[in-house]
Write a protein that holds these residues in place. Structure first.
Motif, short mmCIF file in Angstrom:
data_model
loop_
_atom_site.label_atom_id
_atom_site.label_comp_id
_atom_site.label_asym_id
_atom_site.label_seq_id
_atom_site.Cartn_x
_atom_site.Cartn_y
_atom_site.Cartn_z
N ALA A 12 1.03 -1.07 0.10
CA ALA A 12 0.25 0.14 -0.02
C ALA A 12 0.87 1.30 0.00
CB ALA A 12 -0.97 -0.02 1.25
N GLY A 13 1.98 1.05 0.67
CA GLY A 13 2.95 2.52 0.57
C GLY A 13 3.59 2.77 -0.49
N TYR A 14 3.96 1.62 -1.12
CA TYR A 14 4.78 2.09 -2.31
C TYR A 14 3.97 2.13 -3.47
CZ TYR A 14 9.73 2.07 -0.99
OH TYR A 14 10.71 2.39 -0.56
N TYR A 15 2.69 1.46 -3.69
CA TYR A 15 1.71 2.08 -4.56
C TYR A 15 1.17 3.30 -4.42
CZ TYR A 15 1.28 -2.78 -6.66
OH TYR A 15 1.48 -4.00 -7.10
N THR A 16 1.23 3.81 -3.32
CA THR A 16 0.76 5.26 -3.05
C THR A 16 2.01 6.18 -3.37
OG1 THR A 16 -0.48 4.48 -1.18
CG2 THR A 16 0.23 6.75 -1.16
N TYR A 344 -4.41 10.81 6.36
CA TYR A 344 -5.17 9.80 5.40
C TYR A 344 -4.63 8.66 5.66
CZ TYR A 344 -5.20 14.12 3.03
OH TYR A 344 -5.60 15.60 2.51
N CYS A 345 -5.36 7.26 5.11
CA CYS A 345 -4.79 5.98 5.34
C CYS A 345 -5.33 5.17 4.00
CB CYS A 345 -5.49 5.33 6.49
SG CYS A 345 -7.08 5.36 6.46
N VAL A 346 -4.48 4.21 3.79
CA VAL A 346 -4.55 3.43 2.27
C VAL A 346 -4.29 1.96 2.77
CG1 VAL A 346 -2.21 3.67 1.96
CG2 VAL A 346 -3.85 3.77 0.11
N GLY A 347 -4.87 1.13 1.92
CA GLY A 347 -4.79 -0.43 2.01
C GLY A 347 -5.34 -0.93 2.97
N TRP A 348 -4.71 -2.00 3.85
CA TRP A 348 -5.39 -2.93 4.69
C TRP A 348 -5.66 -1.74 6.01
CZ3 TRP A 348 -3.15 -8.27 5.63
CH2 TRP A 348 -3.60 -9.04 4.56
N ALA A 349 -5.00 -0.75 6.38
CA ALA A 349 -5.26 0.38 7.36
C ALA A 349 -6.51 1.21 7.00
CB ALA A 349 -3.90 1.21 7.64
N LYS A 350 -6.71 1.21 5.75
CA LYS A 350 -8.03 1.81 5.09
C LYS A 350 -9.45 1.00 5.17
CE LYS A 350 -9.96 3.63 1.08
NZ LYS A 350 -10.06 3.50 -0.36
N ARG A 351 -9.15 -0.11 4.52
CA ARG A 351 -10.17 -0.92 4.31
C ARG A 351 -10.34 -2.32 4.86
NH1 ARG A 351 -6.61 -2.25 0.06
NH2 ARG A 351 -6.60 -4.59 -0.25
N ILE A 357 -2.39 -8.52 -3.31
CA ILE A 357 -1.44 -7.42 -3.12
C ILE A 357 -1.83 -6.46 -4.19
CG2 ILE A 357 1.07 -6.95 -3.71
CD1 ILE A 357 0.65 -8.69 -1.10
N GLY A 358 -2.50 -6.82 -5.22
CA GLY A 358 -2.69 -5.89 -6.51
C GLY A 358 -3.68 -4.97 -6.11
N THR A 359 -4.58 -5.38 -5.16
CA THR A 359 -5.66 -4.67 -4.50
C THR A 359 -5.37 -3.20 -4.30
OG1 THR A 359 -6.94 -6.59 -3.97
CG2 THR A 359 -7.98 -4.42 -3.62
N PRO A 362 -4.84 0.38 -6.91
CA PRO A 362 -5.92 1.32 -7.07
C PRO A 362 -6.06 2.11 -5.89
CG PRO A 362 -6.68 -0.91 -7.46
CD PRO A 362 -5.35 -1.07 -7.40
N ASP A 363 -6.10 1.45 -4.75
CA ASP A 363 -6.23 2.19 -3.55
C ASP A 363 -5.27 3.37 -3.21
OD1 ASP A 363 -8.23 1.19 -1.85
OD2 ASP A 363 -6.95 0.66 -0.29
N GLY A 364 -3.75 2.88 -3.74
CA GLY A 364 -2.89 3.94 -3.89
C GLY A 364 -3.31 5.31 -4.50
#
Ligand code: NAP
Length: 436
Positions: A12-16, A344-351, A357-359, A362-364
């Motif tokens: 999530a961090g690196y896709y962001t 803000y939050c993203v990835g598992w911390a968000k949802r 992994i690929g999910t 789009p979150d990022g």
């Protein structure tokens, strides 16, 4: 200039970070923090060591990490070394990509017995996470019980079932391989409180159970719904259920060739952990029936012998002081990734802990759109220069991406024959491998 702090260097961090570079290019500076001196989070310490093709996505994150726009800031624990409020002063946006590293507790009596282990700890142990390297699970008994019917339960069962030679080419850490070599486990029971139609296992991962050297899957034909009922399932789930049917149809002779059994126990809800002298000895289970998709107890109970129990029932995000937390969902309270001004939050911390992994990609990208709408062209905040000054004042030992590359070189040099690397499993060794 836009100053962005991302907390957590997993997918999530690196896709962001990737999304931020795509959107703003040179007009942003992005710092990716991690409390470990090594990057990539779940890719390194969550994805199973025998799933190297999934781990290869780290190469994509490397492309984002190399260069001046994005910086890895390792060995810095946000919440301890620097607070969220301090980050908020320095950066225009702070994005929490901290994942969901904490096991959901199994709310039943006796769960504190020895050798009852949560999947975060067990997976962290065989993947060399410094926090769990000293876990020391005992594999000297005959019966393992894995609770939950998701992909993590499959990972755990498969790792317990494999022979040492099946780990060739994997980066399982040596302490885990040595323990697994001496394992006496003969049966691995995967307990699901619902039925075959409700499993959370994906077909590729489930299908791997048909190709194990000494283990075979077992499903009781009587547990399977009529085959026509599979028509209502979405295609992926139908494939998984078809595999369960294949498992049920395996000839009995398979038992002679493959002595280790991976038994699927459906409609089975754990009620209590039984122990002997403090150590797990069994699981009391209640048979269930499914009503409107939910497991309902029938009152019929039985006891399963168990020398090891691994609970694989999902994860939660670690709360951070001062950050609103949704206790029920086990993640930060947020509205499409927005927690509050600048946060803000993203990835598992968000949802929450679901999806592949690929999910997270789009979150990022989505969270960067939200940040972009909020911060416009950025500000004259101190950003990374301000952080560097604070790091000097506090004498933080920051690990850079170049440092990580040196650590990685040392891990590659130490690899067993045929293995991609031998991970350092404690922070001091990681730091030492960085050199001067
Ligand atoms: P999961 O897919 O949500 O599965 C959790 C399982 O635990 C479900 O079967 C659930 O049953 C069961 N459970 C929950 N609470 C329980 C309780 N109190 N008693 C008994 N059973 C209980 O979670 P996961 O396996 O941790 O996986 C997390 C995510 O990572 C998933 O999206 C997964 O696909 C992904 N992942 C992917 C891979 C891969 O692609 N190779 C590998 C590992 C993980 P109910 O359904 O009845 O609630």
């Amino acid at each position: 200039m836009r100053h962005i702090a991302i907390v957590g260097s997993g997918p999530a961090g690196y896709y962001t970070a990737e999304a931020a570079v795509k959107k703003w290019g040179e007009d942003a500076r992005i710092d990716v923090f991690d409390k470990l001196p090594v990057p990539f989070g779940l890719i390194r310490t969550g994805v199973a060591p025998d799933h190297q093709s999934i781990k290869a996505v780290a190469r994509r994150y490397e492309k984002t990490a190399i260069g001046d726009t994005v910086r890895f800031v390792g060995n810095v624990a946000v919440g301890e070394d620097i607070t969220i409020a301090e980050l908020g002063e320095l950066y225009d946006a702070v994005v929490l990509a901290t994942g969901a590293p904490v096991d959901r507790a199994l709310p039943i009596a006796g769960a504190e017995a020895d050798n009852v282990i949560g999947s975060a700890a067990f997976v962290g142990w065989y993947n060399g996470h410094p926090e769990f390297a000293a876990l020391g699970p005992q594999l000297s008994g005959k019966h393992a019980v894995v609770i939950g019917m998701g992909n993590v339960a499959l990972d755990v069962a498969r790792i317990l079932a494999k022979t040492a030679s099946e780990f060739a080419g994997s980066d399982i850490v040596t302490h885990a391989l040595d323990t697994l070599r001496t394992s006496s486990i003969e049966t691995i029971t995967i307990l699901g409180r619902r039925g075959p139609h409700q499993i959370m296992m994906t077909p590729k991962e489930l299908g791997e159970l048909l190709h194990l050297e000494r283990a075979r899957p077992r499903v009781d034909e009587a547990d399977l719904p009529p085959v026509d009922d599979d028509a209502v399932l979405e295609p992926g789930q139908r494939k998984s259920v078809t595999l369960l049917r294949e498992f049920a149809a395996l000839p009995a002779e398979a038992a002679e060739e493959k002595p280790l059994t991976i038994a699927f126990d459906f409609y089975a809800s754990p009620q209590a952990i039984l122990s002997d002298d403090g150590k797990v000895a069994g699981v009391e289970v209640e048979r269930t029936t499914i009503e409107a998709g939910r497991a309902v107890g029938t009152g019929e109970t039985y006891r399963l012998p168990a020398d090891l129990v691994v609970t694989c029932i999902g994860y939660q995000t670690s709360p951070i002081p001062g950050v609103p937390f949704d206790e029920r969902a086990g993640r930060f309270a947020n509205d499409e990734g927005r927690i509050g001004p600048g946060l803000y939050c993203v990835g598992w911390a968000k949802r929450g802990p679901s999806g592949t992994i690929g999910t997270n990609r789009p979150d990022g990208y989505a969270v960067i759109d939200v940040v972009d709408a909020d911060i416009g062209a950025g500000s004259d905040r101190a950003g990374r220069d301000g952080f560097d000054q604070l790091a000097r004042e506090r004498e933080l030992d920051v690990v850079t991406f170049r440092d990580w590359q040196k650590i990685e070189e040392a891990e590659i040099a130490a690899a067993r024959a045929g293995a991609p690397r031998e991970k350092f499993v404690d922070i001091a060794s990681m730091i030492a491998a960085r050199g001067e």
